[in-house]
Design a protein around this motif. Sequence first.
Motif, PDB file in Angstrom:
ATOM      1  N   ALA A   1       0.591  -1.265   0.043  1.00  0.00           N
ATOM      2  CA  ALA A   1       0.078  -0.020  -0.051  1.00  0.00           C
ATOM      3  C   ALA A   1       0.939   1.222  -0.056  1.00  0.00           C
ATOM      4  O   ALA A   1       0.782   2.031  -0.825  1.00  0.00           O
ATOM      5  N   GLU A   2       1.937   1.229   0.753  1.00  0.00           N
ATOM      6  CA  GLU A   2       2.562   2.647   1.031  1.00  0.00           C
ATOM      7  C   GLU A   2       3.823   2.489   0.151  1.00  0.00           C
ATOM      8  O   GLU A   2       4.236   3.506  -0.288  1.00  0.00           O
ATOM      9  N   GLY A   3       4.537   1.389  -0.365  1.00  0.00           N
ATOM     10  CA  GLY A   3       5.437   1.229  -1.085  1.00  0.00           C
ATOM     11  C   GLY A   3       6.708   1.543  -0.383  1.00  0.00           C
ATOM     12  O   GLY A   3       7.841   2.250  -1.233  1.00  0.00           O
ATOM     13  N   TRP A   4       6.744   1.655   0.885  1.00  0.00           N
ATOM     14  CA  TRP A   4       8.005   2.145   1.573  1.00  0.00           C
ATOM     15  C   TRP A   4       8.997   1.028   1.537  1.00  0.00           C
ATOM     16  O   TRP A   4      10.287   1.339   2.239  1.00  0.00           O
ATOM     17  N   LEU A   5       8.743  -0.107   1.768  1.00  0.00           N
ATOM     18  CA  LEU A   5       9.696  -1.190   1.839  1.00  0.00           C
ATOM     19  C   LEU A   5       9.775  -1.929   0.589  1.00  0.00           C
ATOM     20  O   LEU A   5       8.637  -2.060  -0.426  1.00  0.00           O
ATOM     21  N   ASP A   6      10.784  -2.788   0.264  1.00  0.00           N
ATOM     22  CA  ASP A   6      10.802  -3.698  -0.851  1.00  0.00           C
ATOM     23  C   ASP A   6      11.075  -5.082  -0.179  1.00  0.00           C
ATOM     24  O   ASP A   6      11.585  -5.135   1.090  1.00  0.00           O
TER      25      ASP A   6
END
Length: 57
Positions: free
Chosen positions: A22-27
């Motif tokens: 949802a946030e795209g803060w991590l991979d």
Amino acid sequence: MGRKYEFRYSELISLFVLLLRAEGWLDEADLAGLRDDKLTMIREGCARWQRHFERDD
């Protein structure tokens, strides 16, 4: 007061799914070092997330 990222330890899998999809803060590389069972649960949660939003489109 509901804080967006105030999660209990028992809900960390859901938090990682949220931050990945949802946030795209991590991979996935950011999750290196987690046990395989935890990574599996996170991947399954991400797959459910993806299916949910593909269905809504």
